[in-house]
Design a protein around this motif. Structure first.
Motif, PDB file in Angstrom:
ATOM      1  N   CYS A   5       0.809  -1.213  -0.087  1.00  0.00           N
ATOM      2  CA  CYS A   5      -0.010   0.091   0.076  1.00  0.00           C
ATOM      3  C   CYS A   5       0.694   1.126  -0.035  1.00  0.00           C
ATOM      4  O   CYS A   5       0.425   2.231  -0.740  1.00  0.00           O
ATOM      5  N   ALA A   6       2.256   1.307   0.919  1.00  0.00           N
ATOM      6  CA  ALA A   6       2.877   2.308   0.781  1.00  0.00           C
ATOM      7  C   ALA A   6       3.416   2.564  -0.636  1.00  0.00           C
ATOM      8  O   ALA A   6       3.764   3.628  -1.098  1.00  0.00           O
ATOM      9  N   ALA A   7       3.953   1.554  -1.298  1.00  0.00           N
ATOM     10  CA  ALA A   7       4.290   1.643  -2.358  1.00  0.00           C
ATOM     11  C   ALA A   7       3.297   2.211  -3.386  1.00  0.00           C
ATOM     12  O   ALA A   7       3.876   2.974  -4.275  1.00  0.00           O
ATOM     13  N   ALA A   8       2.089   1.597  -3.460  1.00  0.00           N
ATOM     14  CA  ALA A   8       0.980   2.258  -4.112  1.00  0.00           C
ATOM     15  C   ALA A   8       0.748   3.757  -4.075  1.00  0.00           C
ATOM     16  O   ALA A   8       0.725   4.511  -5.120  1.00  0.00           O
ATOM     17  N   ASN A   9       0.905   3.945  -2.844  1.00  0.00           N
ATOM     18  CA  ASN A   9       0.625   5.547  -2.447  1.00  0.00           C
ATOM     19  C   ASN A   9       1.748   6.311  -2.985  1.00  0.00           C
ATOM     20  O   ASN A   9       1.611   7.480  -3.574  1.00  0.00           O
ATOM     21  N   ALA A  10       2.987   6.026  -2.845  1.00  0.00           N
ATOM     22  CA  ALA A  10       4.266   6.527  -3.467  1.00  0.00           C
ATOM     23  C   ALA A  10       3.784   6.725  -5.132  1.00  0.00           C
ATOM     24  O   ALA A  10       4.283   7.688  -5.842  1.00  0.00           O
ATOM     25  N   SER A  11       3.661   5.627  -5.787  1.00  0.00           N
ATOM     26  CA  SER A  11       3.527   5.551  -7.111  1.00  0.00           C
ATOM     27  C   SER A  11       2.429   6.614  -7.462  1.00  0.00           C
ATOM     28  O   SER A  11       2.524   7.156  -8.547  1.00  0.00           O
ATOM     29  N   PHE A  12       1.447   6.542  -6.877  1.00  0.00           N
ATOM     30  CA  PHE A  12       0.450   7.145  -6.982  1.00  0.00           C
ATOM     31  C   PHE A  12       0.576   8.721  -7.296  1.00  0.00           C
ATOM     32  O   PHE A  12       0.421   9.596  -8.161  1.00  0.00           O
ATOM     33  N   GLU A  13       1.627   9.426  -6.152  1.00  0.00           N
ATOM     34  CA  GLU A  13       2.043  10.723  -5.988  1.00  0.00           C
ATOM     35  C   GLU A  13       2.828  10.892  -7.388  1.00  0.00           C
ATOM     36  O   GLU A  13       2.467  12.004  -8.030  1.00  0.00           O
ATOM     37  N   LEU A  14       3.434   9.951  -7.741  1.00  0.00           N
ATOM     38  CA  LEU A  14       4.467  10.126  -9.000  1.00  0.00           C
ATOM     39  C   LEU A  14       3.621  10.088 -10.245  1.00  0.00           C
ATOM     40  O   LEU A  14       3.798  10.880 -11.088  1.00  0.00           O
ATOM     41  N   LEU A  15       2.394   9.501 -10.184  1.00  0.00           N
ATOM     42  CA  LEU A  15       1.642   9.373 -11.598  1.00  0.00           C
ATOM     43  C   LEU A  15       0.834  10.744 -11.756  1.00  0.00           C
ATOM     44  O   LEU A  15       0.383  11.058 -12.646  1.00  0.00           O
ATOM     45  N   MET A  16       0.378  11.403 -10.373  1.00  0.00           N
ATOM     46  CA  MET A  16      -0.329  12.709 -10.545  1.00  0.00           C
ATOM     47  C   MET A  16       0.640  13.771 -10.965  1.00  0.00           C
ATOM     48  O   MET A  16       0.140  14.899 -11.323  1.00  0.00           O
ATOM     49  N   LYS A  17       1.965  13.471 -11.134  1.00  0.00           N
ATOM     50  CA  LYS A  17       3.020  14.540 -11.244  1.00  0.00           C
ATOM     51  C   LYS A  17       2.633  15.148 -12.965  1.00  0.00           C
ATOM     52  O   LYS A  17       2.435  14.203 -13.567  1.00  0.00           O
ATOM     53  N   LYS A  18       2.855  16.305 -13.153  1.00  0.00           N
ATOM     54  CA  LYS A  18       2.665  16.824 -14.514  1.00  0.00           C
ATOM     55  C   LYS A  18       3.828  16.177 -15.411  1.00  0.00           C
ATOM     56  O   LYS A  18       3.549  15.877 -16.694  1.00  0.00           O
ATOM     57  N   GLU A  19       4.996  15.984 -15.016  1.00  0.00           N
ATOM     58  CA  GLU A  19       6.085  15.465 -15.786  1.00  0.00           C
ATOM     59  C   GLU A  19       5.595  13.949 -16.211  1.00  0.00           C
ATOM     60  O   GLU A  19       6.216  13.683 -17.381  1.00  0.00           O
ATOM     61  N   CYS A  20       4.912  13.181 -15.291  1.00  0.00           N
ATOM     62  CA  CYS A  20       4.503  12.019 -15.601  1.00  0.00           C
ATOM     63  C   CYS A  20       3.630  11.810 -16.586  1.00  0.00           C
ATOM     64  O   CYS A  20       3.755  11.211 -17.843  1.00  0.00           O
ATOM     65  N   ARG A  21       2.534  12.857 -16.848  1.00  0.00           N
ATOM     66  CA  ARG A  21       1.597  12.896 -17.731  1.00  0.00           C
ATOM     67  C   ARG A  21       2.211  13.451 -19.052  1.00  0.00           C
ATOM     68  O   ARG A  21       1.869  12.835 -20.110  1.00  0.00           O
TER      69      ARG A  21
END
Ligand SMILES: Cc1ncc(COP(=O)(O)O)c(C=O)c1O
Length: 423
Positions: free
Chosen positions: A309-325
């Motif tokens: 779950c902690a990994a998923a929350n961190a991944s979520f944070e990265l996914l929400m970043k403009k750079e990722c989009r």
């Protein structure tokens, strides 16, 4: 004894014949899009290690989140107990899942997320004393390797040894261009029987079938029809979720929302095993009862593992970043620019693209399938060039971690052109 010999003696690898398979490559580390072998080779992971990796390998932000969580709480039974990483993840998912999703149920991987979805749908009817038991699936589907998931998948070499143990499923044809009205008629006929409990589908792309794509409008009309007959609609977004198709979920291309959604793969950025099944309030309501027998008696020892779950929350944070989009947009732009270059090639039957997925189906005397012998030429050709492209039979596909750079994509595209011109 060296590692290679130990591996050969002691380990049984997935989807790998025990006889005649080459020695697996020993990977000692990985960074970004590169897998590093023990003898110093750097191989581009152009398929995101079975479609799971999105932020690159050994991502430090996710690694730190796992590390910090491991020092606080590594695991706890999830019946009668709960924890912050799971609650935060449920909250995070709520912000990106279709608006009608009400609760999440945790499991271990894509197959178990699908098992949970199927069991929820079947028990939804059971709890109400209804006799609806049948599931409709789409031909060519792959939903995983556990028994329920196998049952709703295409029957073939993956499932033949277990065929007599798989529950009966009604299939509709894959809605190829031009066949939509036939498929819709077939579907309506099945719905008329009033014994249909659920309809399960891989939205917009059937992954394992060779990245076969179909239009949102077709799926929308099937879901609409199913809902008119009160049939539970299950979207298997195990592969398509977390940005693969260019939107957070493939269901975002639809007007209709599913009742149940299974996700996994990209959820932890490809670091930890985790599955999630989300469902609407309608489903939840059928389980809200003081009658003990109406409980959903399902759970795994590692349900909602805090590290995952902690990994998923961190991944979520990265996914929400403009750079990722913007990386996802860049990959799509590059795939779309490359597609016409190969589409015209005599060896290519069709080149397809959706979001960060590029699929190139090669002409072959045999039918397009996982077992197509062309795979034996394709896989080593690219591996010799330090590119991991594990084809689905005669379908080459490029599905990179979102952190890939344009120069790395160019290297992959050039190798594909070389393959088409020489092989
Ligand atoms: C659409 C879909 N559903 C389910 C699964 C099974 O997931 P897992 O391999 O994590 O069990 C897969 C795996 O490829 C998949 O593509």
């Amino acid at each position: 004894m060296n590692f290679e010999t130990l591996d050969k003696d002691l380990i049984w690898h997935p989807f790998t014949p025990l006889t005649g398979s080459p020695q697996p490559l020993l990977i000692q580390s990985a960074k970004g899009v590169y897998l590093e072998t023990i003898d110093g080779r750097k191989i581009i992971d152009a398929i995101s290690s079975w479609w799971v990796n999105i932020h690159g390998h050994s991502n430090e932000f996710i690694a730190n989140a796992i590390h910090e969580q491991a020092k606080k709480l590594e695991h706890v039974i999830f019946a009668g107990f709960t924890h912050e990483p799971a609650i935060r993840l449920a909250q995070n998912l709520q912000t990106i899942l279709p608006g009608n999703m009400s609760k999440v149920f945790f499991s271990d991987d894509g197959s178990t997320a699908v098992e949970v979805a199927l069991k929820m749908a079947l028990q939804f009817w059971y709890n109400q004393g209804a006799s609806r038991k049948k599931v409709i699936a789409i031909r060519g589907a792959y939903h995983g390797d556990t028994f329920g998931a196998m049952a709703v998948g295409e029957r073939g070499i993956f499932t033949d040894p277990f065929r007599s143990h798989l529950f009966d499923v009604a299939y509709i044809d894959f809605p190829l261009d031009g066949t939509e009205s036939n498929v819709s008629r077939e579907f309506k006929d099945l719905l008329k029987t009033d014994e249909i409990a659920a309809f399960i589908f891989e939205p917009l792309v059937q992954g394992a079938a060779g990245m076969r794509m179909y239009a949102p409008s077709v799926l929308d009309s099937l879901i609409k029809e199913a809902k008119e007959h009160n049939v539970i609609c299950i979207a298997d977004e195990v592969f398509t979720g977390f940005g693969r198709t260019g939107r957070m979920f493939a269901c975002e291309y639809l007007s209709e929302a599913p009742d149940i959604m299974a996700v996994s793969k990209g959820i932890t950025g490809g670091t930890m095993a985790l599955g999630v099944t989300a469902c609407s309030k309608k489903i939840v309501t059928a389980f809200e009862s003081s009658d003990f027998t109406k409980t959903f008696f399902h759970g795994h020892s590692y349900t909602a593992n805090p590290l995952a779950c902690a990994a998923a929350n961190a991944s979520f944070e990265l996914l929400m970043k403009k750079e990722c989009r913007s990386q996802m947009t860049m990959i799509n732009r590059r795939h779309e620019a490359f597609r016409p270059r190969v589409q015209a090639h005599g060896k290519v039957k069709e080149a397809r693209c959706l979001g960060t997925i590029l699929a190139i189906e090669l002409n072959s005397d045999d039918e397009t399938s996982y077992a197509n012998e062309l795979r034996k030429k394709i896989y080593p050709f690219f591996l010799e060039r330090d590119i991991l492209l594990r084809p689905l039979g005669n379908v080459i596909y490029v599905l990179p971690p979102y952190v890939i750079q344009e120069a790395e994509l160019n290297r992959i595209y050039s190798a594909i052109e070389e393959f088409l011109s020489t092989a």
